[in-house]
Every structure is written in structure tokens, then in C-alpha cells.
Design a protein around this motif. Structure first.
Motif, PDB file in Angstrom:
ATOM      1  N   CYS A  52       0.292  -1.053   0.181  1.00  0.00           N
ATOM      2  CA  CYS A  52      -0.322   0.274   0.051  1.00  0.00           C
ATOM      3  C   CYS A  52       1.113   1.371  -0.291  1.00  0.00           C
ATOM      4  O   CYS A  52       1.993   1.323   0.617  1.00  0.00           O
ATOM      5  CB  CYS A  52      -0.739   0.349   1.221  1.00  0.00           C
ATOM      6  SG  CYS A  52      -2.348  -1.105   1.445  1.00  0.00           S
ATOM      7  N   CYS A 113      -2.983  -4.766  -1.021  1.00  0.00           N
ATOM      8  CA  CYS A 113      -4.161  -3.473  -0.429  1.00  0.00           C
ATOM      9  C   CYS A 113      -5.302  -3.274  -1.899  1.00  0.00           C
ATOM     10  O   CYS A 113      -5.453  -3.581  -2.813  1.00  0.00           O
ATOM     11  CB  CYS A 113      -3.056  -2.350  -1.359  1.00  0.00           C
ATOM     12  SG  CYS A 113      -3.269  -0.916  -0.905  1.00  0.00           S
ATOM     13  N   VAL A 166      -9.691   5.961   0.371  1.00  0.00           N
ATOM     14  CA  VAL A 166      -9.774   4.857   1.434  1.00  0.00           C
ATOM     15  C   VAL A 166      -8.235   3.853   0.903  1.00  0.00           C
ATOM     16  O   VAL A 166      -9.413   3.059   0.399  1.00  0.00           O
ATOM     17  CB  VAL A 166     -11.100   4.038   2.147  1.00  0.00           C
ATOM     18  CG1 VAL A 166     -10.715   3.201   3.386  1.00  0.00           C
ATOM     19  CG2 VAL A 166     -11.991   5.467   2.237  1.00  0.00           C
ATOM     20  N   GLU A 167      -7.460   3.905   1.885  1.00  0.00           N
ATOM     21  CA  GLU A 167      -6.651   3.027   1.130  1.00  0.00           C
ATOM     22  C   GLU A 167      -6.661   2.228   2.131  1.00  0.00           C
ATOM     23  O   GLU A 167      -5.764   1.735   3.477  1.00  0.00           O
ATOM     24  CB  GLU A 167      -4.990   3.381   1.949  1.00  0.00           C
ATOM     25  CG  GLU A 167      -4.019   2.772   1.312  1.00  0.00           C
ATOM     26  CD  GLU A 167      -2.286   3.749   1.669  1.00  0.00           C
ATOM     27  OE1 GLU A 167      -1.961   2.949   2.233  1.00  0.00           O
ATOM     28  OE2 GLU A 167      -2.523   5.041   1.218  1.00  0.00           O
ATOM     29  N   ILE A 168      -6.995   0.677   1.851  1.00  0.00           N
ATOM     30  CA  ILE A 168      -6.832  -0.477   3.065  1.00  0.00           C
ATOM     31  C   ILE A 168      -5.997  -1.113   2.254  1.00  0.00           C
ATOM     32  O   ILE A 168      -5.795  -2.306   1.538  1.00  0.00           O
ATOM     33  CB  ILE A 168      -7.980  -1.068   2.045  1.00  0.00           C
ATOM     34  CG1 ILE A 168      -9.593  -0.513   3.430  1.00  0.00           C
ATOM     35  CG2 ILE A 168      -8.668  -2.779   3.094  1.00  0.00           C
ATOM     36  CD1 ILE A 168     -10.774  -0.538   2.877  1.00  0.00           C
ATOM     37  N   GLN A 169      -5.091  -1.642   3.747  1.00  0.00           N
ATOM     38  CA  GLN A 169      -3.904  -2.755   3.830  1.00  0.00           C
ATOM     39  C   GLN A 169      -5.064  -4.118   4.172  1.00  0.00           C
ATOM     40  O   GLN A 169      -4.971  -4.396   5.482  1.00  0.00           O
ATOM     41  CB  GLN A 169      -3.074  -2.384   4.392  1.00  0.00           C
ATOM     42  CG  GLN A 169      -1.496  -3.743   4.945  1.00  0.00           C
ATOM     43  CD  GLN A 169      -0.958  -3.668   5.348  1.00  0.00           C
ATOM     44  OE1 GLN A 169      -0.070  -2.502   5.872  1.00  0.00           O
ATOM     45  NE2 GLN A 169       0.342  -4.893   5.059  1.00  0.00           N
ATOM     46  N   PHE A 181      -7.572  -6.683   7.680  1.00  0.00           N
ATOM     47  CA  PHE A 181      -7.910  -5.405   6.798  1.00  0.00           C
ATOM     48  C   PHE A 181      -7.431  -4.233   8.219  1.00  0.00           C
ATOM     49  O   PHE A 181      -8.892  -4.111   8.949  1.00  0.00           O
ATOM     50  CB  PHE A 181      -8.751  -5.355   5.920  1.00  0.00           C
ATOM     51  CG  PHE A 181     -10.447  -4.385   6.059  1.00  0.00           C
ATOM     52  CD1 PHE A 181     -10.726  -3.914   5.910  1.00  0.00           C
ATOM     53  CD2 PHE A 181     -11.322  -6.041   6.115  1.00  0.00           C
ATOM     54  CE1 PHE A 181     -11.740  -3.220   6.268  1.00  0.00           C
ATOM     55  CE2 PHE A 181     -12.201  -5.858   5.697  1.00  0.00           C
ATOM     56  CZ  PHE A 181     -12.437  -3.935   6.274  1.00  0.00           C
ATOM     57  N   PRO A 183      -7.348   0.660   7.555  1.00  0.00           N
ATOM     58  CA  PRO A 183      -7.453   1.439   6.667  1.00  0.00           C
ATOM     59  C   PRO A 183      -6.719   2.206   6.711  1.00  0.00           C
ATOM     60  O   PRO A 183      -6.422   3.113   8.228  1.00  0.00           O
ATOM     61  CB  PRO A 183      -8.705   2.021   7.219  1.00  0.00           C
ATOM     62  CG  PRO A 183      -9.134   1.804   8.642  1.00  0.00           C
ATOM     63  CD  PRO A 183      -8.926   0.480   9.071  1.00  0.00           C
ATOM     64  N   VAL A 204     -16.350   1.296   7.010  1.00  0.00           N
ATOM     65  CA  VAL A 204     -15.623   0.854   5.827  1.00  0.00           C
ATOM     66  C   VAL A 204     -16.196  -1.124   5.900  1.00  0.00           C
ATOM     67  O   VAL A 204     -15.571  -1.827   6.542  1.00  0.00           O
ATOM     68  CB  VAL A 204     -14.543   0.591   5.490  1.00  0.00           C
ATOM     69  CG1 VAL A 204     -14.348   0.516   4.022  1.00  0.00           C
ATOM     70  CG2 VAL A 204     -14.238   2.260   5.712  1.00  0.00           C
ATOM     71  N   GLU A 247      -8.888  -2.184  12.698  1.00  0.00           N
ATOM     72  CA  GLU A 247      -8.684  -2.524  11.999  1.00  0.00           C
ATOM     73  C   GLU A 247      -9.649  -3.811  12.212  1.00  0.00           C
ATOM     74  O   GLU A 247     -10.238  -3.659  13.480  1.00  0.00           O
ATOM     75  CB  GLU A 247      -7.360  -3.954  11.666  1.00  0.00           C
ATOM     76  CG  GLU A 247      -6.779  -4.453  13.420  1.00  0.00           C
ATOM     77  CD  GLU A 247      -5.654  -5.657  13.583  1.00  0.00           C
ATOM     78  OE1 GLU A 247      -5.212  -5.189  12.496  1.00  0.00           O
ATOM     79  OE2 GLU A 247      -5.505  -6.161  14.145  1.00  0.00           O
ATOM     80  N   SER A 248     -10.619  -4.169  11.652  1.00  0.00           N
ATOM     81  CA  SER A 248     -11.705  -5.177  11.272  1.00  0.00           C
ATOM     82  C   SER A 248     -11.467  -6.527  11.603  1.00  0.00           C
ATOM     83  O   SER A 248      -9.842  -6.625  11.883  1.00  0.00           O
ATOM     84  CB  SER A 248     -11.972  -5.644   9.727  1.00  0.00           C
ATOM     85  OG  SER A 248     -10.767  -6.729   9.027  1.00  0.00           O
ATOM     86  N   THR A 299     -16.449  -3.553  -1.541  1.00  0.00           N
ATOM     87  CA  THR A 299     -16.808  -2.646  -0.720  1.00  0.00           C
ATOM     88  C   THR A 299     -17.577  -1.963  -0.326  1.00  0.00           C
ATOM     89  O   THR A 299     -18.571  -1.027  -1.307  1.00  0.00           O
ATOM     90  CB  THR A 299     -15.516  -1.708  -1.680  1.00  0.00           C
ATOM     91  OG1 THR A 299     -15.591  -0.541  -2.190  1.00  0.00           O
ATOM     92  CG2 THR A 299     -14.083  -2.123  -0.989  1.00  0.00           C
TER      93      THR A 299
END
Length: 429
Positions: A52, A113, A166-169, A181, A183, A204, A247-248, A299
Motif C-alpha cells: 500500500c 492492498c 480509503v486505503e486498505i491493507q 484489514f 484502513p 468500511v 482494524e477489522s 466495498t
């Protein structure tokens, strides 16, 4: 018209105008939740096998293949997420945006990512030129060159306006049996209700659907109190815990479990467990190989304001979901279960071997009985004896070969006894 009637008319019109102005204010003033939202723009999601933009510039570990285990918690989570969205929106439409992307992944491959961008992807009189995307990530100048290279891996189209980014790893659990994941970076330049000031919280959701699978895999994370028009620094990982502060919950992976050598469809039910695949580095999420797996990522970004309804919505997501996820994933993630699971797998392997050997022995005895102990009498009683024993031998042979296929062993018989009431052939198989 009399003066009094005209006065009443003017008063009525002034009251109506005030009502309209109050309604307009409620759709833009921070802290109010309107009954409906304008929703211009389009949301798209992009995936990359590479790091990412906000991951450290030093080369990180390769993204591993993930052992493909579905938990059932994933579909329950997404069901609750949808229910919470429905319930929370009864008093007014929660603004949300949904984006999907079709990928063709190497077997067991997972993108590293995701970028969710909502805005405009076509030029217009208001936005005639494409946005300079690297400038949106708020990275220092010495990181811009590396950032430009990482953005290439997303195969992105031109973007002419950005409302939110939104940048998600995605990360794997230590035993590579679950995903989560985080953000890493979120910016909101324009709210879904077109406001350009105030604060918003984003929920998200990310879910994966493999073609042919009956369950979805995914989770949700809440990003609270983002100030519209003000980018915040990227989120850093705790180097002690190797986790992100936001994180989720864990969720099961979305690939199918291949049948192990023992013949079971899921490791631990019967036979030996399939060995974990070795780590690899993905080079694309759009593989054209024949064994590439079609997977759709969806998403959902839901926007709430700092109101009781918004807080209730966020709470409803986790209150019903988190315990179910933890319960379903505990056997996979808790090291205390490892020894017990190993014992189960070993016991299942030995039980499978015993069942196969018993089936083979039964077949050999049935063939021996037919070949050596059948009656030679030409009368009806002799014919009935040979017919009964030849049929029993053939059925036992078929079962032995079926057991060989089930337990991945060489076939026992390449020729079957003929079911007949005639004399036993010489030689007899």
C-alpha cells in the motif's frame, strides 16, 4: 383581497420559506441528520498485489498465500452488517457508496492492498483535467517516486474529482488461516451529502465472493471523526503486536479448501490434512492463467454523522458480530487448540487407514470364497451358490477400489469377477 387576508397570505408564505430554509440547513449543517442525502458521484475499488502507499518504504515481507478455510462467521457478519444498515436508515437514508471489482487471482492468492475512491472518473466542465493522485496521499517528497510505482500496480483509471479515498491493507493471521484489514489512510474532501465541512465517521465493509462458493467472506471497520477537507497522517503498525490500532475483526478466507490426501473436503474431518502452501509473492490480481480463480471484491462505505443514530449504527455492527467471529475463529487462531487439532488429524488418518484396510480384506475374502469354495453342482442349487458368491465378490471388489480412490491409494483390482451361475473360470482372479 382585503388587507387582513393579504397579511395572512404573506405570513403563510414567510412561514413556508422559513420551513424550506430550515430543511436546507439540516442537509448541510454538521450535527444534523437529514431525511435524505444527495449522492452524486461514483465509487470504484482498485486492487494491488503490491504494498500500500502508506506501508513503510523498506521492503516488507511477502504477502503469503492463505490456507483456504471458510468459517461461516463471514456470511453471518455480512448479514448483520446489512441488517444494521437497514435498521439504522429507517429514520433517514444513511449515505453510502458501493463498489465492486472482478479479479482473477492465482489459487489461494489474496490482494495486498485496496483503494476505494469515490468521485468523478470522467472529465467535465468543472473538472476538465485528471487529479494528481500522488498529491492526495500526503506523503513526504522523498516518498513520491516510490508512491508513483506502487500506484501503477492498481491499474487505475484517470480520476477527475475525489470525494473520499480509503486505503486498505489486507493482512493474514500468523497461521495464514484468516484475514483482517486496516484502513491505513482515509481522507474525505466532500461528504456524500455534498458538505465540505464538519466531521464524518465511515464504516468500511469489504467482502469477497468466489465464483461457485455459497458463502461470502468479509468484515467491517469503523473510522471515526474524520474532518472533511483535512487529511490525517497514515496509520502506523505497532511493531510489538504487529497489529494496527484500528482494524477489522478476523474473517475466514474466500478460497475453496482442496481435498487432502485422506479424502476429506475439510481438514480434520477424515484423512490427513493438506499441507499449508508455501509463501509466494503475487505479481497480479488479474491473472490470465487457466487455473486463476474468479473472485469479486465488494466495498461498502457508509457515512454517519456524530449523532445518536450514527453511534447506534456503529454499535449495532459489532455488538452482534464480534462474538460470533471470535467464537468461530478461536480454534484457528488460538495456539491452545493446536495440540488438540493435531491429535484429531492423526486420529482421523489412522481411522481412514483402518477403514480402507477392512474394505480391502473383505474384498479379498469374498473373491477367495467364490474362487475356492463355490459349488460345482450343475443343478439349480449349485447355480444359485455360484451366482450369490460371484455377485458378493464383485460388489466387494468395487467397494475396495472405491476406497482406494477415496484414500488416494492404488487400485486393488484391474479386473472384476463376472456375476454368473456358470462354472468358476480357471484361473480364477
Amino acid at each position: 383581497m382585503s388587507r387582513s387576508a393579504r397579511g395572512r397570505e404573506v405570513a403563510y408564505l414567510m412561514a413556508m420559506a422559513a420551513f424550506v430554509l430550515m430543511g436546507t440547513a439540516c442537509t448541510s449543517a454538521p450535527g444534523f441528520r437529514p431525511l435524505s442525502y444527495a449522492a452524486p458521484g461514483e465509487a470504484r475499488v482498485f486492487a494491488s498485489p503490491d504494498q500500500c502507499p502508506h506501508e513503510p518504504l523498506v521492503q516488507a515481507e511477502a504477502a503469503p498465500l492463505v490456507a483456504a478455510i471458510l468459517t461461516g462467521a463471514a456470511s453471518q457478519l455480512l448479514s448483520n452488517f446489512g441488517t444494521a444498515l437497514t435498521e439504522a436508515s429507517k429514520g433517514g437514508n444513511l449515505p453510502s457508496s458501493v463498489a465492486t471489482l472482478n479479479m482473477s487471482l492465482p489459487p489461494d492468492g489474496v490482494p495486498r492492498c485496496l483503494l476505494i475512491i469515490r468521485g468523478a472518473f470522467d472529465s467535465s466542465a468543472e473538472h476538465p483535467t485528471a487529479v494528481d493522485l500522488p498529491s492526495l496521499f500526503e506523503l513526504p517528497d522523498d516518498a513520491k517516486a516510490e508512491l508513483a510505482e506502487r500506484l501503477k500496480a492498481f491499474a487505475m483509471t484517470d480520476v477527475y474529482r475525489v470525494d473520499h479515498l480509503v486505503e486498505i491493507q489486507l493482512t493474514a493471521s500468523p497461521n495464514s488461516k484468516a484475514l483482517s484489514f486496516a484502513p491505513l489512510f482515509v481522507r474525505i474532501d466532500r461528504s456524500l451529502d455534498e458538505s465540505r465541512d464538519g466531521t464524518r465517521s465511515l464504516s468500511v465493509g469489504v467482502k469477497f465472493q468466489r465464483v461457485g462458493a455459497t458463502s461470502e467472506a468479509g468484515s467491517v471497520v469503523v473510522v471515526p471523526d474524520r474532518v472533511i477537507g483535512k487529511a490525517t497522517p497514515g496509520m502506523a503498525r505497532n511493531e510489538t503486536t504487529k497489529r494496527y490500532p484500528r482494524e477489522s475483526p478476523w474473517f475466514g478466507t474466500f478460497h475453496a479448501t482442496s481435498a487432502p490426501a485422506g479424502g476429506a473436503g475439510v481438514a480434520g474431518l477424515a484423512g490427513a490434512a493438506a499441507p499449508p502452501p508455501p509463501p509466494v509473492v503475487l505479481t497480479t490480481v488479474f491473472s490470465d492463467a487457466k487455473d486463476a480463480v474468479p473472485v469479486t471484491v465488494t466495498t461498502t462505505v457508509v457515512e454517519t454523522r456524530p449523532t445518536r443514530e450514527g453511534l447506534a449504527f456503529i454499535a449495532s455492527i459489532f455488538s452482534a458480530v464480534k462474538p460470533k467471529i471470535e467464537e468461530a475463529l478461536k480454534p484457528m487462531l488460538d495456539s491452545n487448540f493446536k495440540a488438540a487439532e493435531d491429535v484429531k488429524e492423526q486420529a482421523a488418518k489412522l481411522t481412514g487407514d483402518a477403514d480402507h484396510q477392512a474394505t480391502v480384506t473383505t474384498a479379498k475374502l469374498a473373491v477367495l470364497t467364490y474362487c475356492e469354495n463355490s459349488s460345482a453342482d450343475a443343478a439349480a442349487a449349485g447355480k444359485q451358490d455360484r451366482l450369490t458368491k460371484s455377485s458378493a465378490a464383485r460388489v466387494a471388489q468395487l467397494k475396495a477400489n472405491a476406497s482406494s480412490i477415496k484414500y488416494d491409494q492404488p487400485l486393488i483390482y484391474d479386473k472384476y469377477i463376472e456375476v454368473t451361475d456358470q462354472a468358476v473360470p480357471k484361473p480364477c482372479p
